[in-house]
Design a protein around this motif. Structure first.
Motif: not given
Ligand code: NAD
Length: 253
Positions: A15-20, A189-190, A216-218
């Protein structure tokens, strides 16, 4: 070109951060998504965003540290999409403090989400993957699991555990067409890393050879590769995505 058209993909902590970021990437490549997280409101807003982009997505409230939640999560994917193709074990927490101050609860909490949660979801998912004789699992480890880190004995142990788990799963499941890999991010950065004091955070970013924090895209790009047929001869691998790494012992996630 990576193509995940009609693949079903579960992202824990999605729902957020790297997972999103991972969900957005896999959706853009054609995957049908299952977003698993703790909080219903954040799950709903993430699923609404994904659907707004034209992706198929459902949300499942799930605490990965609870076996029954993990089983329900995987069953929900099978029910919705008829198969379980991709599992991304991304949900993770930190409870940083020096070992001499660490309470048993802080140890237990981190191990039960980061390591046992990865076991719970993987264990439930392979029930379907074994029958299909196919599947791709990507686990989130960390540079802290490879190098160790001051203030993170619990987190480093959990993420080192994820590496061992990944390698053993890869060996057990290879003959059934199931690949299991892990990514070891450096500083991304999250909200997780936003909790680190600014001066320490700046020092960490400065120590990265590529001179920037990851985004997160990386990580999402690496997950897309490892969950697709483009990596069909890769299993049991731990992929560093860390801008060249940074010195151990100065903080990190
Ligand atoms: N941010 C970094 O620098 C970094 C570095 C290395 C590894 N990682 C790993 O990447 C993953 C994602 O990190 P992030 O920075 O996006 O963190 P984050 O805290 O921003 O997001 C984590 C998500 O996981 C969810 N979550 C937490 N516990 C859960 C549980 N028990 N069940 C289900 N969902 C749960 C949270 O609600 C949240 O949505 C974690 O495994 C983390 O350890 C992050």
């Amino acid at each position: 070109m990576i193509n995940l058209k009609d693949k079903s993909a579960i992202v824990t902590g999605g729902a957020r951060g790297i997972g999103k970021g991972i969900a957005l990437k896999l959706g853009s490549l054609g995957a049908n998504l299952v977003i698993a997280d703790l909080n219903e409101d954040s799950i709903n807003s993430c699923v609404t965003e994904l659907k707004g982009l034209g992706y198929k997505a459902i949300g499942v409230k799930c605490d990965v540290s609870k076996e029954e939640d993990a089983v329900n999560l995987i069953d929900s994917c099978q029910k919705e999409y008829g198969k379980v193709d991709i599992l991304v074990n991304n949900a993770g927490i930190t409870k940083d403090t020096l070992l001499m101050r660490m309470k048993k609860e802080q140890w237990d909490a981190v191990i039960s989400v980061n390591l046992t949660g990865t076991f719970n979801c993987t264990h439930a998912a392979i029930k379907y993957m074994l029958k299909q004789r196919s599947g791709a699992i990507v686990n989130l480890s960390s540079i802290s699991g490879e190098n160790g880190n001051i203030g993170q004995t619990n987190y480093s142990a959990s993420k080192a555990g994820v590496i061992g788990f990944t390698k053993a799963c890869a060996l057990e499941l290879a003959s059934r067409g199931i690949r299991v890999n892990a990514i070891a991010p450096g500083f991304i950065a999250t909200e997780m890393t936003a909790a680190i004091p600014e001066n320490i955070r700046n020092g960490m970013v400065n120590a990265i050879p590529l001179k920037r924090a990851g985004v997160p895209e990386d990580i999402a790009n690496a997950v897309a590769f490892l969950s697709s047929d483009s990596s069909s001869f890769i299993t049991g691998h731990i992929l560093d995505v860390n801008g060249g790494g940074f010195l151990p012992g100065i903080g990190g996630a």
